[in-house]
Design an enzyme around this catalytic site. Structure first.
Site, PDB file in Angstrom:
ATOM      1  N   SER A  56       0.803  -1.290   0.003  1.00 15.31           N
ATOM      2  CA  SER A  56      -0.057  -0.072  -0.020  1.00 15.31           C
ATOM      3  C   SER A  56       0.856   1.202  -0.054  1.00 15.31           C
ATOM      4  O   SER A  56       2.056   1.118   0.308  1.00 15.31           O
ATOM      5  CB  SER A  56      -0.778   0.258   1.181  1.00 15.31           C
ATOM      6  OG  SER A  56      -0.117   0.226   2.274  1.00 15.31           O
ATOM      7  N   ASP A  93      -1.277  -1.805  -3.694  1.00 17.15           N
ATOM      8  CA  ASP A  93      -2.647  -1.795  -3.420  1.00 17.15           C
ATOM      9  C   ASP A  93      -3.227  -0.485  -2.944  1.00 17.15           C
ATOM     10  O   ASP A  93      -2.648   0.289  -2.497  1.00 17.15           O
ATOM     11  CB  ASP A  93      -2.501  -2.525  -1.973  1.00 17.15           C
ATOM     12  CG  ASP A  93      -3.796  -2.886  -1.367  1.00 17.15           C
ATOM     13  OD1 ASP A  93      -4.851  -2.963  -2.048  1.00 17.15           O
ATOM     14  OD2 ASP A  93      -4.016  -3.056  -0.116  1.00 17.15           O
ATOM     15  N   HIS A  94      -4.326  -0.293  -3.550  1.00 13.50           N
ATOM     16  CA  HIS A  94      -5.167   1.196  -3.400  1.00 13.50           C
ATOM     17  C   HIS A  94      -4.298   2.290  -3.827  1.00 13.50           C
ATOM     18  O   HIS A  94      -4.124   3.479  -3.266  1.00 13.50           O
ATOM     19  CB  HIS A  94      -5.480   1.542  -1.941  1.00 13.50           C
ATOM     20  CG  HIS A  94      -6.487   0.391  -1.520  1.00 13.50           C
ATOM     21  ND1 HIS A  94      -7.959   0.655  -1.905  1.00 13.50           N
ATOM     22  CD2 HIS A  94      -6.598  -0.482  -0.898  1.00 13.50           C
ATOM     23  CE1 HIS A  94      -8.733  -0.391  -1.447  1.00 13.50           C
ATOM     24  NE2 HIS A  94      -7.886  -0.970  -0.769  1.00 13.50           N
ATOM     25  N   HIS A 232     -12.035  -6.882  -1.753  1.00 15.84           N
ATOM     26  CA  HIS A 232     -11.240  -6.291  -0.711  1.00 15.84           C
ATOM     27  C   HIS A 232     -11.824  -6.389   0.781  1.00 15.84           C
ATOM     28  O   HIS A 232     -12.908  -7.206   0.642  1.00 15.84           O
ATOM     29  CB  HIS A 232     -10.917  -4.744  -1.086  1.00 15.84           C
ATOM     30  CG  HIS A 232     -10.055  -4.517  -2.130  1.00 15.84           C
ATOM     31  ND1 HIS A 232      -9.085  -3.624  -1.774  1.00 15.84           N
ATOM     32  CD2 HIS A 232     -10.156  -4.825  -3.240  1.00 15.84           C
ATOM     33  CE1 HIS A 232      -8.400  -3.722  -2.981  1.00 15.84           C
ATOM     34  NE2 HIS A 232      -8.785  -4.097  -3.959  1.00 15.84           N
ATOM     35  N   SER A 235     -10.679 -10.098   5.581  1.00 14.78           N
ATOM     36  CA  SER A 235     -10.307 -10.512   6.690  1.00 14.78           C
ATOM     37  C   SER A 235     -11.591 -11.242   7.426  1.00 14.78           C
ATOM     38  O   SER A 235     -12.591 -10.698   7.409  1.00 14.78           O
ATOM     39  CB  SER A 235      -9.600  -9.656   7.659  1.00 14.78           C
ATOM     40  OG  SER A 235      -8.121  -9.670   7.196  1.00 14.78           O
ATOM     41  N   SER A 278      -5.855  -7.306   7.615  1.00 13.60           N
ATOM     42  CA  SER A 278      -6.085  -7.040   8.908  1.00 13.60           C
ATOM     43  C   SER A 278      -5.813  -8.573   9.666  1.00 13.60           C
ATOM     44  O   SER A 278      -5.054  -8.518  10.852  1.00 13.60           O
ATOM     45  CB  SER A 278      -7.383  -6.834   9.311  1.00 13.60           C
ATOM     46  OG  SER A 278      -7.653  -5.595   8.687  1.00 13.60           O
TER      47      SER A 278
HETATM   48  P1  13P Z   1      -8.846  -6.475   5.421  1.00 14.14           P
HETATM   49  O1  13P Z   1      -8.590  -5.216   6.059  1.00 14.14           O
HETATM   50  O2  13P Z   1     -10.118  -7.003   5.569  1.00 14.14           O
HETATM   51  O3  13P Z   1      -7.595  -7.283   5.571  1.00 14.14           O
HETATM   52  O4  13P Z   1      -8.507  -5.988   4.037  1.00 14.14           O
HETATM   53  C1  13P Z   1      -7.371  -5.722   3.126  1.00 14.14           C
HETATM   54  C2  13P Z   1      -7.432  -5.039   2.051  1.00 14.14           C
HETATM   55  O5  13P Z   1      -8.417  -5.033   1.237  1.00 14.14           O
HETATM   56  C3  13P Z   1      -6.108  -4.507   1.435  1.00 14.14           C
HETATM   57  O6  13P Z   1      -6.507  -3.987   0.014  1.00 14.14           O
HETATM   58  O1  G3H Z   2      -6.798  -1.621   2.389  1.00 20.53           O
HETATM   59  C1  G3H Z   2      -5.873  -1.219   2.851  1.00 20.53           C
HETATM   60  C2  G3H Z   2      -4.779  -2.242   3.389  1.00 20.53           C
HETATM   61  O2  G3H Z   2      -5.089  -3.131   4.617  1.00 20.53           O
HETATM   62  C3  G3H Z   2      -3.525  -1.306   3.642  1.00 20.53           C
HETATM   63  O3  G3H Z   2      -3.302  -0.828   4.870  1.00 20.53           O
HETATM   64  O4  G3H Z   2      -2.861   1.690   4.037  1.00 20.53           O
HETATM   65  O5  G3H Z   2      -2.650   0.981   6.532  1.00 20.53           O
HETATM   66  O6  G3H Z   2      -1.158  -0.117   4.843  1.00 20.53           O
HETATM   67  P1  G3H Z   2      -2.390   0.349   5.077  1.00 20.53           P
HETATM   68 ZN    ZN Z   3      -8.408  -2.930   0.080  1.00 20.02          ZN
END
Ligand code: 13P
Ligand code: G3H
Ligand code: ZN
Length: 330
Positions: A56, A93-94, A232, A235, A278
């Site tokens: 991320s 990610d994102h 996404h 968890s 998570s």
């Molecule tokens: P969780 O917070 O449910 O683990 O999701 C992680 C996620 O979507 C990362 O992009």
């Molecule tokens: O969706 C988000 C991921 O769990 C990444 O989290 O931005 O705290 O690294 P973070």
């Molecule tokens: Zn996510």
């Protein structure tokens, strides 16, 4: 410019094709440090699972993008050294801007997410299309997003979710050229997904949250058959691990995650990438708190990060084997 190909990484094209056809999902695990990376690779090599290593922008700020990229390069060598070659993708990610996605594409990432879900539909299309046009010049695959998940999406916090509108997906995929699509069907980010008050109890007394909107997923699949879908916020918030945290001085709220059976059902459909962060955070924290409380004389980080790594690995192995169905698919 460093191509992911020089690092021995794979983009997600083949991974997703096989996952959709085979009725399983590729694990996408976030990593921020060496122990998390080791646990992911050890678990995926031992279960013979392909894997997506997710970074991320928060992880880049925390650990440094150059170091994380080189850790991913090391992960490819490490997997071979452990005795089994698995496809490994390095994924942003994102990603929230074109510039961030470009920086990752130029520096060894094999896949990026451009998350334009906080913008208007038209702006999301324009931003995603721009990233796709750049990424595809270098065979980098792109994940887009339609719909908004509740919870914390990197720096964006959303109190409520907006489900993906099935009537938009065909147009979005056609106009942008994305390789996969993240959708919102009731999952949410973070460890605090559902309060007990939002859940019902099953016959065994276990709290069950509102079910995922499989009707929306089906509608989406009808409109873009076989197109790779991403979940996404997947968890499951393992209650035994939360109990360990709270029994050892932690203060995690009572919360319920996404039931594993529902994720298994999703993995059998066109959902071919499931994001989990998570649960790893929870497992690591539980193991570290336990050592801190039971062995207060310890001050060697290896004595608590080692057990944290073991616990993380065990969680990932179980997910690959029992939830995602990716074990044995590499
Ligand atoms: P969780 O917070 O449910 O683990 O999701 C992680 C996620 O979507 C990362 O992009
Ligand atoms: O969706 C988000 C991921 O769990 C990444 O989290 O931005 O705290 O690294 P973070
Ligand atoms: Zn996510």
């Amino acid at each position: 410019m460093t191509s992911y190909k020089e690092l021995g990484l794979s983009n997600t094209t083949e991974m997703f094709k096989k996952a959709v056809a085979g009725g399983y999902a590729i694990p996408a695990y976030n990593f921020n440090n060496m122990e998390q990376m080791q646990a992911i690779i050890q678990a995926c090599v031992e279960t013979k699972s392909p894997v997506i290593l997710q970074v991320s922008s928060g992880a880049r700020n925390y650990a440094n993008g150059t170091l994380l990229r080189n850790m991913a390069k090391g992960a490819v060598e490490y997997a071979k050294e452990l005795g089994y070659e698995i496809p490994i993708s390095l994924h942003l990610d994102h990603g929230d801007t074109f510039e961030l996605c470009k920086d990752c594409i130029d520096n060894g990432f094999s896949s990026v997410m451009i998350d334009g879900s906080s913008h208007s539909y038209e702006d999301n299309v324009a931003l995603t299309k721009r990233v796709v046009e750049y990424a595809h010049k270098f065979d980098v695959t792109v994940e887009g997003e339609l719909g908004v998940l509740a919870g914390v999406e990197d720096d964006v916090v959303s109190e409520t979710s907006t489900y993906t509108r099935p009537e938009e997906v065909e147009d979005f995929v056609g106009k942008t050229g994305v390789d996969s699509l993240a959708i919102s069907i009731g999952t949410s980010h973070g460890a605090n997904k559902f309060t007990p008050a939002q859940c019902t109890r099953n016959a065994e007394g276990i709290l069950i949250p509102p079910p995922l909107r499989f009707d929306i997923l089906e509608e989406i699949e009808k409109r873009i058959p076989g197109f790779p879908i991403v979940l996404h916020g997947s968890s499951s918030v393992p209650q035994d691990q939360v109990a360990i945290i709270n029994a050892n001085g932690g203060k995690m709220k009572d919360s319920v995650g996404i039931p594993e059976e529902q994720l298994r059902t999703a993995a059998k459909s066109a959902v071919c990438k499931i994001n989990i962060d998570s649960d790893g955070r929870i497992a690591m924290t539980a193991a570290i708190r336990k050592v801190m409380v039971e062995k207060p004389e310890e001050f060697d980080p290896r004595k608590y990060l080692g057990p944290a790594r073991e616990s993380l690995k065990a969680i990932y192995m179980k997910k690959n084997e029992n939830v995602l169905g990716s074990a044995g698919k590499a």
